[in-house]
Design a protein around this motif. Structure first.
Motif, mmCIF file in Angstrom:
data_model
loop_
_atom_site.group_PDB
_atom_site.id
_atom_site.type_symbol
_atom_site.label_atom_id
_atom_site.label_comp_id
_atom_site.label_asym_id
_atom_site.label_seq_id
_atom_site.Cartn_x
_atom_site.Cartn_y
_atom_site.Cartn_z
ATOM 1 N N ARG A 25 10.503 -7.699 10.395
ATOM 2 C CA ARG A 25 10.320 -6.255 10.219
ATOM 3 C C ARG A 25 11.101 -5.806 8.979
ATOM 4 N NH1 ARG A 25 7.146 -7.088 13.268
ATOM 5 N NH2 ARG A 25 6.523 -6.127 15.226
ATOM 6 N N CYS A 26 10.723 -6.320 7.819
ATOM 7 C CA CYS A 26 11.494 -6.008 6.612
ATOM 8 C C CYS A 26 11.564 -4.497 6.415
ATOM 9 C CB CYS A 26 10.866 -6.680 5.399
ATOM 10 S SG CYS A 26 10.905 -8.478 5.567
ATOM 11 N N VAL A 27 12.750 -4.019 6.099
ATOM 12 C CA VAL A 27 12.998 -2.570 6.114
ATOM 13 C C VAL A 27 12.129 -1.800 5.118
ATOM 14 C CG1 VAL A 27 15.342 -2.630 7.033
ATOM 15 C CG2 VAL A 27 14.986 -2.934 4.580
ATOM 16 N N TYR A 28 11.763 -2.442 4.008
ATOM 17 C CA TYR A 28 10.973 -1.723 2.999
ATOM 18 C C TYR A 28 9.476 -1.866 3.279
ATOM 19 C CZ TYR A 28 10.891 -6.529 1.444
ATOM 20 O OH TYR A 28 10.748 -7.899 1.425
ATOM 21 N N CYS A 29 9.122 -2.726 4.243
ATOM 22 C CA CYS A 29 7.716 -3.036 4.474
ATOM 23 C C CYS A 29 7.182 -2.309 5.694
ATOM 24 C CB CYS A 29 7.551 -4.545 4.646
ATOM 25 S SG CYS A 29 5.842 -5.087 4.873
ATOM 26 N N MET A 30 7.918 -2.385 6.796
ATOM 27 C CA MET A 30 7.422 -1.847 8.071
ATOM 28 C C MET A 30 8.496 -0.998 8.743
ATOM 29 S SD MET A 30 5.713 -4.983 10.054
ATOM 30 C CE MET A 30 4.427 -6.018 9.414
ATOM 31 N N ALA A 31 8.030 -0.140 9.649
ATOM 32 C CA ALA A 31 8.960 0.517 10.564
ATOM 33 C C ALA A 31 9.262 -0.501 11.668
ATOM 34 C CB ALA A 31 8.315 1.759 11.136
ATOM 35 N N PRO A 193 5.412 2.423 -2.959
ATOM 36 C CA PRO A 193 5.375 3.462 -1.916
ATOM 37 C C PRO A 193 4.163 3.324 -1.005
ATOM 38 C CG PRO A 193 4.661 4.362 -4.018
ATOM 39 C CD PRO A 193 5.006 2.933 -4.277
ATOM 40 N N MET A 194 4.260 2.389 -0.051
ATOM 41 C CA MET A 194 3.135 2.128 0.844
ATOM 42 C C MET A 194 3.564 2.274 2.292
ATOM 43 S SD MET A 194 1.390 -1.102 -0.992
ATOM 44 C CE MET A 194 -0.057 -0.907 0.014
ATOM 45 N N ARG A 323 -1.133 3.357 4.297
ATOM 46 C CA ARG A 323 -1.101 2.073 4.990
ATOM 47 C C ARG A 323 0.071 1.234 4.469
ATOM 48 N NH1 ARG A 323 -5.055 2.039 1.014
ATOM 49 N NH2 ARG A 323 -4.730 0.299 -0.402
ATOM 50 N N HIS A 324 0.620 0.415 5.368
ATOM 51 C CA HIS A 324 1.707 -0.474 4.970
ATOM 52 C C HIS A 324 1.133 -1.667 4.213
ATOM 53 C CE1 HIS A 324 3.633 1.811 8.266
ATOM 54 N NE2 HIS A 324 4.739 1.629 7.566
ATOM 55 N N MET A 325 2.018 -2.319 3.459
ATOM 56 C CA MET A 325 1.617 -3.498 2.685
ATOM 57 C C MET A 325 0.998 -4.561 3.603
ATOM 58 S SD MET A 325 1.831 -4.636 -0.455
ATOM 59 C CE MET A 325 3.223 -4.601 -1.560
ATOM 60 N N VAL A 327 -0.984 -4.266 5.956
ATOM 61 C CA VAL A 327 -2.398 -4.021 6.278
ATOM 62 C C VAL A 327 -3.270 -4.576 5.161
ATOM 63 C CG1 VAL A 327 -4.147 -2.231 6.628
ATOM 64 C CG2 VAL A 327 -1.874 -1.995 7.644
ATOM 65 N N THR A 328 -2.930 -4.187 3.923
ATOM 66 C CA THR A 328 -3.754 -4.593 2.789
ATOM 67 C C THR A 328 -3.451 -6.030 2.376
ATOM 68 O OG1 THR A 328 -3.137 -2.393 2.067
ATOM 69 C CG2 THR A 328 -4.717 -3.581 0.728
ATOM 70 N N GLY A 329 -2.264 -6.495 2.718
ATOM 71 C CA GLY A 329 -1.899 -7.846 2.323
ATOM 72 C C GLY A 329 -1.174 -7.842 1.005
ATOM 73 N N GLY A 330 0.114 -8.128 1.060
ATOM 74 C CA GLY A 330 0.923 -8.086 -0.177
ATOM 75 C C GLY A 330 0.794 -9.388 -0.940
#
Ligand code: SAM
Length: 330
Positions: A25-31, A193-194, A323-325, A327-330
């Motif tokens: 649950r990386c802090v910059y990626c997901m809640a 900013p995703m 959408r978070h990264m 979802v789209t795939g980083g």
């Protein structure tokens, strides 16, 4: 066959988020408390293979499986092995993945057998305590074991590090040294900013111009014109001979050479990481056994690929895309 977008860019690269779920649950990626997609909305592995194969027929030469964490999707190796057939047939140049490394110890050998030769591992710190803080649920030891397994399996490793203000800024030299010793390429990435997260992204945002400035105090960085067809700008570290990439969506617009589109695990195609416009490929995929409707939907979507993203990094600004990264795939 090739897919050309309205700005004359050839689309040869498909990134596929095979699951939005992740064991970190990386802090910059997901809640921390993420709501994930219901499993019944996901494309099956066979359907993912069908869509990827349609893209390969239409001129895609590189496939990257990502997520979420691609290696936590059940039976994902079946998909890797299936897609590997395109390498054997010469219709695909590269099958690769982006992973957090947690499952690599288990899968590295199998990935090699499927035809994977290089992979990106996300690693933002070499400090175990920090690693826990950044990933919330991850264990550094497990990832380092996974990276070692990848190297031993013959896979070339590139480390991706998101530069985070006040978090890993003081570690950039250690990362360069470690990657130099181990023979890994290294790419630094600015936060984008995703999606909503708990923190204000401005508190994390570290422009890579600062990182580069820090690095230049200790290393001799020589600009190179090398490109992997992606958004990174590369330098060579004279002292180690190693290559470092910088992905700077904010300090440098990285869209001119964009050659990629992104498929989610539910069959939605995003033509740009930083825009809302999308195309549904699941309905045409499920409309019939032949791929005519699917291929027509892909053509229509490529015809709408936008010129670039409009990421805005400002204090208090709502995310550029909701959408978070993952979802789209980083
Ligand atoms: N789980 C895999 C991993 O960790 O590499 C693949 C998916 S992860 C979303 C892919 C990459 O996106 C990771 O390197 C991660 O650090 C990066 N990432 C996630 N959210 C980001 C953001 N908001 N800005 C920049 N990079 C981000």
């Amino acid at each position: 066959m090739s897919m050309i977008d309205p700005f004359g860019r050839s689309v040869t690269y498909l990134r596929v988020s095979v699951t939005d779920r992740c064991d970190f649950r990386c802090v910059y990626c997901m809640a921390e408390n993420m709501t994930f997609l219901p499993k019944q909305d996901l494309l099956t592995l066979e359907e993912l293979d069908r869509v990827c194969s349609a893209f390969v027929r239409k001129g895609v030469r590189k496939l990257r499986l990502t997520g979420g964490e691609p290696l936590v999707r059940r039976d994902v190796m079946t998909l890797f092995h299936g897609l590997g057939r395109h390498l054997g047939q010469g219709t695909l140049d590269e099958l690769t993945l982006t992973t957090n490394g947690s499952q690599l110890d288990r899968f590295a050998g199998d990935l090699y057998k499927a035809g994977v030769r290089r992979l990106n591992v996300s690693l933002d710190t070499l400090d175990a305590e920090r690693f826990k803080k950044i990933t919330r649920w991850g264990r550094l030891e497990q990832v380092l074991t996974g990276i070692k397994a990848a190297k031993e399996a013959g896979l070339r490793v590139k480390i991706n590090t998101v530069a985070l203000k006040g978090v890993n800024q003081d570690e950039v030299h250690d990362l360069v040294s470690w990657c130099g010793e181990q023979g890994y390429d290294l790419t630094f990435i600015e936060t984008m900013p995703m999606g909503e997260i708990e923190e204000d992204r401005m508190d994390q945002y570290l422009p890579l111009t600062e990182v580069r400035g820090d690095l230049e105090r200790r290393w001799t960085l020589v600009d190179t014109a090398e490109t992997t067809g992606g958004p990174a700008r590369y330098v060579r570290v004279q002292e180690t001979g190693q290559r470092i990439g910088f992905i700077t969506p904010h300090t440098h617009n990285f869209c001119e050479l964009c050659n990629r589109v992104r498929l989610t695990c539910t069959g939605t195609l995003y033509m740009c990481l930083g825009q809302h416009d999308k195309a549904d490929l699941r309905a045409p995929l499920r409309a019939g056994k032949d791929d005519r409707a699917l291929e027509a939907a892909i053509d229509e979507a490529i015809g709408r690929k936008p010129k670039g993203h409009d990421f805005i990094m400002e204090r208090g600004h709502v995310p550029s895309v909701d959408r978070h990264m993952s979802v789209t795939g980083g």
